[in-house]
Design a protein around this motif. Structure first.
Motif, short mmCIF file in Angstrom:
data_model
loop_
_atom_site.label_atom_id
_atom_site.label_comp_id
_atom_site.label_asym_id
_atom_site.label_seq_id
_atom_site.Cartn_x
_atom_site.Cartn_y
_atom_site.Cartn_z
N VAL A 24 25.44 19.07 -21.18
CA VAL A 24 24.18 18.51 -20.70
C VAL A 24 23.48 19.18 -20.01
N LYS A 25 23.88 20.15 -19.42
CA LYS A 25 22.31 20.98 -19.06
C LYS A 25 21.85 22.18 -20.13
N LEU A 26 22.73 22.74 -21.48
CA LEU A 26 21.58 23.36 -22.38
C LEU A 26 20.22 22.07 -22.83
N GLN A 54 36.91 31.95 -23.71
CA GLN A 54 37.52 32.54 -25.06
C GLN A 54 36.12 32.26 -25.20
N PRO A 55 35.28 33.15 -26.34
CA PRO A 55 33.68 34.16 -26.65
C PRO A 55 33.06 32.54 -27.12
N HIS A 56 33.18 31.34 -26.50
CA HIS A 56 32.08 30.24 -27.78
C HIS A 56 31.14 30.34 -26.89
N PHE A 57 29.78 29.79 -27.39
CA PHE A 57 28.72 29.07 -27.27
C PHE A 57 27.87 27.98 -27.98
N LEU A 58 27.11 27.32 -27.13
CA LEU A 58 25.93 26.29 -27.38
C LEU A 58 24.59 26.81 -27.93
N ILE A 59 25.04 25.94 -29.25
CA ILE A 59 22.71 26.32 -29.58
C ILE A 59 22.62 25.34 -30.44
N ASN A 60 21.46 24.73 -30.98
CA ASN A 60 20.95 23.09 -31.33
C ASN A 60 21.80 23.42 -32.71
N ALA A 61 21.66 22.40 -33.34
CA ALA A 61 21.71 21.73 -34.54
C ALA A 61 20.13 22.43 -35.40
N SER A 70 20.78 16.69 -27.68
CA SER A 70 21.55 15.57 -26.61
C SER A 70 23.09 16.41 -26.58
N ALA A 71 23.48 16.60 -25.05
CA ALA A 71 24.97 17.11 -25.26
C ALA A 71 25.54 17.02 -25.94
N GLU A 72 25.71 15.55 -26.82
CA GLU A 72 26.81 15.17 -27.82
C GLU A 72 26.33 16.38 -29.15
N THR A 73 25.20 16.45 -29.37
CA THR A 73 24.88 17.07 -30.37
C THR A 73 24.39 18.66 -30.61
N LEU A 74 24.57 19.25 -29.60
CA LEU A 74 24.89 20.74 -29.16
C LEU A 74 26.80 20.72 -30.49
N GLY A 185 22.26 34.65 -15.74
CA GLY A 185 23.52 34.61 -15.08
C GLY A 185 23.60 32.92 -15.36
N SER A 186 22.86 31.72 -15.59
CA SER A 186 23.10 30.38 -16.03
C SER A 186 22.06 29.60 -16.54
N ILE A 187 21.64 28.79 -16.73
CA ILE A 187 21.15 28.50 -17.61
C ILE A 187 18.82 28.48 -17.10
N GLU A 188 20.19 28.15 -15.41
CA GLU A 188 19.23 27.47 -14.47
C GLU A 188 17.99 28.86 -14.02
N GLU A 189 18.83 30.14 -13.88
CA GLU A 189 17.87 31.66 -14.44
C GLU A 189 17.71 32.31 -15.49
N ALA A 190 17.70 31.38 -16.08
CA ALA A 190 17.17 31.26 -17.85
C ALA A 190 16.53 30.69 -18.18
N PHE A 191 15.51 29.96 -17.74
CA PHE A 191 14.68 28.89 -17.59
C PHE A 191 13.55 29.42 -16.60
N TYR A 192 13.91 29.60 -15.06
CA TYR A 192 13.39 29.93 -14.32
C TYR A 192 12.51 31.51 -14.97
N ASN A 193 13.16 32.45 -14.91
CA ASN A 193 12.72 33.87 -16.49
C ASN A 193 11.46 33.14 -17.49
N LEU A 194 12.37 32.01 -17.82
CA LEU A 194 10.97 32.36 -18.85
C LEU A 194 9.90 30.89 -18.81
N TYR A 195 10.50 30.47 -17.38
CA TYR A 195 8.58 30.05 -17.42
C TYR A 195 8.13 30.30 -16.41
N TYR A 196 8.82 32.20 -15.84
CA TYR A 196 7.16 33.09 -15.23
C TYR A 196 6.83 34.19 -16.01
#
Length: 254
Positions: A24-26, A54-61, A70-74, A185-196
């Protein structure tokens, strides 16, 4: 495959609640980037580590625009690029795997990795002196920004070691002649960094376009401001930034 054809109930049954919340957050991050015009159509990519052992991560199709993700299509993949779950059947952008898996593997603390090809980011990435300390936004990255030289489209696994070395223990990287990358360390922090970082690049191009001499901030002033930003990160102030954006997203009022 459209979102309407996805078996959402089946997906929810086979994943943890933690993974669902990560999805949902991503997806929200992708939607925010679309609203902010940080996209390059179906190109570029954001990723988020799946909670758990597990070393798994989500990314866009590969093939979906940011606003239709959407959360379902990642897509869920492992650190070696094996697809664990792809509800769309579209697969992923290999360049996205090369860049994101390198950082997720080397930096367990980097739960989120965001990469963009914005006009401002590419513009500054093509400048020999990189990001200049000419704005409050740029001071966020005083001695806190890495640079990675362009080696062509990121398809070779050999490049991963150099991306990781150039990022080091930082959370922001300019990919020269290419674009921007931030982590956190979170999507919130990474997004803050990208914003700046994005705003700093926009400000730099705007200031340069006027043709007047630029005021470069002294090191001690830039560092003072950077430390204040560091303190905000330690106190999780990026959560306020994220929450306000989500409220705007929910109101369709960005």
């Amino acid at each position: 495959m459209s979102t309407e054809t996805l078996d959402v109930a089946s997906l929810r049954q086979r994943i943890s609640e933690g993974e669902w919340q990560a999805r949902v957050k991503l997806a929200q991050a992708y939607h925010l980037a679309a609203r902010l015009r940080w996209t390059d159509h179906i190109y570029t990519h954001f990723s988020l580590r799946v909670p758990g052992d597990q070393p798994h991560f989500l990314i866009n199709a590969f093939g979906q625009t940011f606003d239709e993700i959407s959360a379902e299509t990642l897509v869920k993949i492992d650190i070696d690029g094996n697809i664990i779950d792809d509800p769309t059947g579209l697969g992923i952008n290999h360049a996205g795997f090369v860049i994101h898996s390198a950082i997720h593997r080397a930096r367990p603390d980097a739960h989120a990795v965001l990469h963009t090809h914005t006009a401002a980011g590419i513009g500054v990435s093509a400048q020999r002196n990189g990001l200049l300390m000419i704005s409050q936004h740029s001071t966020r990255f005083h001695h806190r920004l890495g640079y990675h030289d362009y080696e062509g489209i990121a398809l070779d696994l050999d490049e991963q070691q150099r991306i990781v070395a150039d990022l080091g223990d930082l959370n922001a990287l300019i990919l020269r002649n290419h674009g921007l990358l931030t982590s956190g360390g979170s999507i919130e922090e990474a997004f803050y960094n990208l914003y700046y970082l994005e705003r700093a690049c926009q400000a730099q191009l705007a200031a340069q376009s006027g043709g007047a001499d630029l005021i470069i901030l002294p090191d001690e002033v830039s560092e003072k401001a950077a430390q204040a930003f560091d303190n905000s990160i330690r106190n999780h102030k990026y959560q306020l930034h994220w929450d306000a954006y989500i409220r705007q997203l929910n109101r369709n009022a960005l």
